[in-house]
Design a protein around this motif. Structure first.
Motif, mmCIF file in Angstrom:
data_model
loop_
_atom_site.group_PDB
_atom_site.id
_atom_site.type_symbol
_atom_site.label_atom_id
_atom_site.label_comp_id
_atom_site.label_asym_id
_atom_site.label_seq_id
_atom_site.Cartn_x
_atom_site.Cartn_y
_atom_site.Cartn_z
ATOM 1 N N ILE A 4 0.837 -1.206 0.000
ATOM 2 C CA ILE A 4 0.000 0.000 0.000
ATOM 3 C C ILE A 4 0.869 1.251 0.000
ATOM 4 O O ILE A 4 0.613 2.215 -0.739
ATOM 5 C CB ILE A 4 -0.943 -0.018 1.224
ATOM 6 N N LEU A 5 1.924 1.252 0.802
ATOM 7 C CA LEU A 5 2.821 2.407 0.844
ATOM 8 C C LEU A 5 3.533 2.603 -0.492
ATOM 9 O O LEU A 5 3.769 3.738 -0.922
ATOM 10 C CB LEU A 5 3.837 2.225 1.975
ATOM 11 N N ALA A 6 3.891 1.504 -1.137
ATOM 12 C CA ALA A 6 4.552 1.613 -2.440
ATOM 13 C C ALA A 6 3.623 2.232 -3.473
ATOM 14 O O ALA A 6 4.025 3.092 -4.262
ATOM 15 C CB ALA A 6 5.021 0.230 -2.897
ATOM 16 N N VAL A 7 2.367 1.796 -3.476
ATOM 17 C CA VAL A 7 1.384 2.376 -4.402
ATOM 18 C C VAL A 7 1.181 3.857 -4.098
ATOM 19 O O VAL A 7 1.107 4.701 -5.013
ATOM 20 C CB VAL A 7 0.053 1.610 -4.315
ATOM 21 N N ALA A 8 1.094 4.203 -2.819
ATOM 22 C CA ALA A 8 0.937 5.613 -2.435
ATOM 23 C C ALA A 8 2.135 6.432 -2.864
ATOM 24 O O ALA A 8 1.990 7.573 -3.344
ATOM 25 C CB ALA A 8 0.741 5.706 -0.922
ATOM 26 N N GLY A 9 3.345 5.874 -2.720
ATOM 27 C CA GLY A 9 4.541 6.590 -3.149
ATOM 28 C C GLY A 9 4.547 6.869 -4.632
ATOM 29 O O GLY A 9 4.939 7.953 -5.080
ATOM 30 N N VAL A 10 4.119 5.886 -5.430
ATOM 31 C CA VAL A 10 4.027 6.088 -6.873
ATOM 32 C C VAL A 10 3.042 7.210 -7.201
ATOM 33 O O VAL A 10 3.286 8.053 -8.063
ATOM 34 C CB VAL A 10 3.617 4.777 -7.576
ATOM 35 N N GLU A 11 1.915 7.231 -6.497
ATOM 36 C CA GLU A 11 0.905 8.253 -6.741
ATOM 37 C C GLU A 11 1.438 9.648 -6.418
ATOM 38 O O GLU A 11 1.207 10.603 -7.168
ATOM 39 C CB GLU A 11 -0.334 7.954 -5.902
ATOM 40 N N VAL A 12 2.175 9.763 -5.336
ATOM 41 C CA VAL A 12 2.747 11.065 -4.954
ATOM 42 C C VAL A 12 3.774 11.512 -5.979
ATOM 43 O O VAL A 12 3.806 12.686 -6.383
ATOM 44 C CB VAL A 12 3.376 10.977 -3.547
ATOM 45 N N ARG A 13 4.631 10.593 -6.440
ATOM 46 C CA ARG A 13 5.643 10.965 -7.438
ATOM 47 C C ARG A 13 4.993 11.374 -8.751
ATOM 48 O O ARG A 13 5.468 12.303 -9.425
ATOM 49 C CB ARG A 13 6.605 9.799 -7.661
ATOM 50 N N ARG A 14 3.924 10.708 -9.132
ATOM 51 C CA ARG A 14 3.217 11.098 -10.365
ATOM 52 C C ARG A 14 2.620 12.494 -10.231
ATOM 53 O O ARG A 14 2.621 13.280 -11.175
ATOM 54 C CB ARG A 14 2.108 10.077 -10.674
ATOM 55 N N PHE A 15 2.129 12.805 -9.045
ATOM 56 C CA PHE A 15 1.536 14.127 -8.834
ATOM 57 C C PHE A 15 2.610 15.212 -8.887
ATOM 58 O O PHE A 15 2.419 16.261 -9.505
ATOM 59 C CB PHE A 15 0.819 14.149 -7.481
ATOM 60 N N LEU A 16 3.735 14.986 -8.239
ATOM 61 C CA LEU A 16 4.792 15.995 -8.177
ATOM 62 C C LEU A 16 5.567 16.110 -9.484
ATOM 63 O O LEU A 16 6.287 17.091 -9.688
ATOM 64 C CB LEU A 16 5.757 15.680 -7.029
ATOM 65 N N ARG A 17 5.451 15.126 -10.338
ATOM 66 C CA ARG A 17 6.155 15.180 -11.624
ATOM 67 C C ARG A 17 5.625 16.321 -12.484
ATOM 68 O O ARG A 17 6.352 16.857 -13.328
ATOM 69 C CB ARG A 17 6.014 13.835 -12.342
ATOM 70 N N ASP A 18 4.377 16.684 -12.293
ATOM 71 C CA ASP A 18 3.803 17.835 -12.991
ATOM 72 C C ASP A 18 4.242 19.095 -12.263
ATOM 73 O O ASP A 18 3.783 19.388 -11.161
ATOM 74 C CB ASP A 18 2.270 17.729 -13.020
ATOM 75 N N ARG A 19 5.139 19.873 -12.871
ATOM 76 C CA ARG A 19 5.717 21.041 -12.199
ATOM 77 C C ARG A 19 4.676 22.095 -11.860
ATOM 78 O O ARG A 19 4.853 22.870 -10.913
ATOM 79 C CB ARG A 19 6.814 21.664 -13.076
ATOM 80 N N ASN A 21 1.866 21.606 -10.582
ATOM 81 C CA ASN A 21 1.284 21.267 -9.289
ATOM 82 C C ASN A 21 2.091 21.869 -8.141
ATOM 83 O O ASN A 21 1.533 22.282 -7.118
ATOM 84 C CB ASN A 21 1.221 19.750 -9.119
ATOM 85 N N ILE A 22 3.413 21.937 -8.304
ATOM 86 C CA ILE A 22 4.254 22.499 -7.250
ATOM 87 C C ILE A 22 3.899 23.954 -7.016
ATOM 88 O O ILE A 22 3.807 24.428 -5.869
ATOM 89 C CB ILE A 22 5.740 22.341 -7.621
ATOM 90 N N PHE A 23 3.664 24.701 -8.097
ATOM 91 C CA PHE A 23 3.312 26.114 -7.943
ATOM 92 C C PHE A 23 1.957 26.275 -7.273
ATOM 93 O O PHE A 23 1.811 27.035 -6.308
ATOM 94 C CB PHE A 23 3.309 26.799 -9.316
ATOM 95 N N PHE A 24 0.955 25.563 -7.782
ATOM 96 C CA PHE A 24 -0.399 25.750 -7.271
ATOM 97 C C PHE A 24 -0.605 25.127 -5.893
ATOM 98 O O PHE A 24 -1.505 25.531 -5.163
ATOM 99 C CB PHE A 24 -1.415 25.167 -8.259
ATOM 100 N N VAL A 25 0.235 24.169 -5.524
ATOM 101 C CA VAL A 25 0.080 23.516 -4.227
ATOM 102 C C VAL A 25 0.857 24.237 -3.138
ATOM 103 O O VAL A 25 0.376 24.390 -2.008
ATOM 104 C CB VAL A 25 0.514 22.038 -4.313
ATOM 105 N N PHE A 26 2.062 24.739 -3.459
ATOM 106 C CA PHE A 26 2.937 25.257 -2.411
ATOM 107 C C PHE A 26 3.188 26.767 -2.476
ATOM 108 O O PHE A 26 3.434 27.378 -1.446
ATOM 109 C CB PHE A 26 4.294 24.537 -2.466
ATOM 110 N N ILE A 27 3.146 27.357 -3.650
ATOM 111 C CA ILE A 27 3.513 28.770 -3.778
ATOM 112 C C ILE A 27 2.286 29.665 -3.862
ATOM 113 O O ILE A 27 2.163 30.649 -3.123
ATOM 114 C CB ILE A 27 4.413 28.982 -5.019
ATOM 115 N N PHE A 28 1.372 29.340 -4.758
ATOM 116 C CA PHE A 28 0.215 30.201 -4.983
ATOM 117 C C PHE A 28 -0.647 30.414 -3.743
ATOM 118 O O PHE A 28 -1.113 31.531 -3.499
ATOM 119 C CB PHE A 28 -0.630 29.628 -6.125
ATOM 120 N N PRO A 29 -0.887 29.387 -2.903
ATOM 121 C CA PRO A 29 -1.703 29.638 -1.702
ATOM 122 C C PRO A 29 -1.123 30.707 -0.783
ATOM 123 O O PRO A 29 -1.853 31.564 -0.279
ATOM 124 C CB PRO A 29 -1.738 28.265 -1.007
ATOM 125 N N LEU A 30 0.195 30.697 -0.574
ATOM 126 C CA LEU A 30 0.805 31.701 0.306
ATOM 127 C C LEU A 30 0.720 33.094 -0.316
ATOM 128 O O LEU A 30 0.503 34.084 0.399
ATOM 129 C CB LEU A 30 2.259 31.337 0.583
#
Length: 388
Positions: A4-19, A21-30
Motif C-alpha cells: 500500500i505504501l509503495a502504491v501511495a509513493g508512486v501516486e505522490v511521485r506522479r503528482f509531483l512530476r507535474d511542475r 502542481n508544485i506552484f499551485f500547491v505550495f507557492i500560490f496559496p501563500l
C-alpha cells in the motif's frame, strides 16, 4: 502494508512530476493569503505604532507612555527598520523623532516629529489615535511651560501638574458592541481568517484536480500492470487513497507552517488544528477518489474538480465568511465539509476551544470521509474492469 505504501509513493511521485502542481500547491496559496490579508485582513484589534529615534529621551518616553495608555501597541526600532515595517504592513504608523526635536522638547520649545502612515486600511484609524496622543503630550508640555513661566521650578511644576491630573476624574466613554458578527472577529489577526479559508480551499481543490492522475493511471494501464503483480484490488485502492491523502496533508501542513512563520498566523492548539486538517484531508482525498473513478477523461476531471471545488468552497465559507450568510445559505453551507472544518478552526483559533468543543465538527468530517471513501473504493473497483 508495504504494498500500500509503495502504491501511495508512486501516486505522490506522479503528482509531483507535474511542475505546475508544485506552484499551485505550495507557492500560490501563500501568495493569495498575503494578498487577501494585506487588502482585506482584519486588524489585530490593537493598532501598532513604531517609534524611531530619540531613544531614552524625555520626548520618546512621554510619547511611548501616552500611546500605550491610549491603547496602542508601541515598539521601537531604527529608522530603516520602521520604514521597512511600514512598507510591508507590519506596523500602522511610524513616528520618527530627530535629535533636534528631542532637544527642543527638553528646552520647552516646539518640537516637530515626522508621522508616516502605512497603506493598509486600518492605518487611517491608527493615525487619528496617534494624533490625539501627540496632542495630549503637547498639551501637557504647554501646561508645564505655563506653570514654570509663573516662577515655579520644573520639579515642583511637574509634581503639581501630576497631582492635578490625579485629583480630576476625566469623563469616560464606554462603547458596548452588541453585533455578534463584530464580536466574532474581534482580536482576529490580519492573516488569520484568510489563512484558514485558503487552507480549506486549496487542500480540497488540489485533491479534486489531482483526480486526473488516477484517470491517467487507469488509461495508461498503470493500475492494470499493478494488478498483474501480487496486489489485490483493495491494496491498489488503499494505496491510491493514501497517496492522495498524503498530498493533501503535506500541502495543508505546509500552508499552516508557512503562514505561522511568515505572517504570524495563530492556529491555536497545534494538535487540534492538525487533527482538523487530517480529517479534512481525508474528506478531500475520498472526494478525489469518487471523481477519478466516475470520469474517464482526465481533462474533464480537472474541469469538474476546479468547478466543484470552487463552488463547495464558496458555499462553505472559504471565500466569504459564513457569518455573513443568510439563514438559508447558512443551512446549505453545512452540507459542505468546508463549513464544518471552518467552524472547527474558528473555535480553536478565536476561542481557544478544546477537543470536546470541536468534537461535533470532527465527527461530521469523519463521517463524510468514511462515506466518500467507501463510495470511491466501490466505484474504483468497478472501474478497474471497465474499458476506457
Amino acid at each position: 502494508m508495504s504494498t500500500i505504501l509503495a502504491v501511495a509513493g508512486v501516486e505522490v511521485r506522479r503528482f509531483l512530476r507535474d511542475r505546475s502542481n508544485i506552484f499551485f500547491v505550495f507557492i500560490f496559496p501563500l501568495l493569495l493569503i498575503l494578498l487577501l490579508g494585506s487588502q482585506f485582513g482584519a486588524a489585530s484589534g490593537q493598532s501598532h505604532v513604531s517609534l524611531a529615534g530619540g531613544a531614552g529621551t524625555e520626548l520618546e518616553q512621554r510619547l511611548a507612555s501616552r500611546l500605550t495608555a491610549d491603547g496602542l501597541r508601541v515598539t521601537s526600532g531604527g529608522a530603516d527598520a520602521v520604514r521597512a515595517d511600514l512598507s510591508r504592513g507590519r506596523t500602522d504608523v511610524g513616528v520618527f523623532i530627530s535629535d533636534a526635536a528631542a532637544m527642543a522638547f527638553d528646552d520647552g520649545r516646539p518640537a516637530d516629529v515626522e508621522v508616516v502612515m502605512a497603506s493598509q486600511s486600518a492605518a487611517q484609524a491608527a493615525l487619528q489615535s496617534v494624533r490625539a496622543s501627540v496632542q495630549a503630550v503637547d498639551a501637557g508640555q504647554r501646561q508645564l511651560a505655563a506653570i514654570e513661566a509663573a516662577g515655579v521650578g520644573h520639579v515642583e511644576a511637574a509634581a503639581a501638574l501630576e497631582a492635578a491630573r490625579d485629583a480630576v476624574e476625566l469623563p469616560r466613554l464606554e462603547i458596548v458592541d452588541t453585533n455578534n458578527v463584530t464580536q466574532e472577529f474581534t482580536g482576529l489577526g490580519q492573516f488569520d481568517l484568510g489563512a484558514a479559508q485558503q487552507l480549506l480551499l486549496f487542500v480540497f481543490l488540489s485533491s479534486l484536480t489531482g483526480a486526473a492522475t488516477l484517470i491517467q493511471a487507469r488509461r495508461l494501464g498503470v493500475i492494470a500492470r499493478m494488478m498483474s503483480a501480487p496486489v489485490t484490488s483493495w491494496q491498489a485502492i488503499a494505496g491510491q487513497s493514501l497517496g492522495r491523502f498524503g498530498i493533501a496533508v503535506v500541502q495543508g501542513g505546509y500552508i499552516m507552517l508557512g503562514t505561522a512563520l511568515l505572517f504570524g498566523v495563530d492556529w491555536g492548539n497545534a494538535l487540534l488544528a492538525g487533527l482538523i486538517l487530517v480529517l479534512f484531508a481525508a474528506v478531500s482525498a475520498a472526494a478525489a477518489m469518487v471523481i477519478g473513478s466516475v470520469l474517464d477523461n482526465d481533462a474533464a476531471a480537472s474541469g469538474v474538480g476546479v468547478g466543484l471545488g470552487l463552488v463547495l468552497a464558496g458555499l462553505g465559507g472559504s471565500m466569504v465568511p459564513p457569518e455573513f450568510f443568510s439563514e438559508t445559505l447558512q443551512t446549505v453551507s453545512r452540507a459542505t465539509p468546508h463549513r464544518w472544518a471552518y467552524d472547527a478552526f474558528a473555535i480553536v483559533q478565536r476561542h481557544n476551544g478544546g477537543f470536546v468543543d470541536i468534537l461535533p465538527q470532527l465527527a461530521v468530517l469523519a463521517a463524510m470521509a468514511a462515506a466518500l471513501l467507501v463510495l470511491g473504493a466501490l466505484l474504483l473497483q468497478r472501474s478497474l474492469n471497465r474499458a476506457l
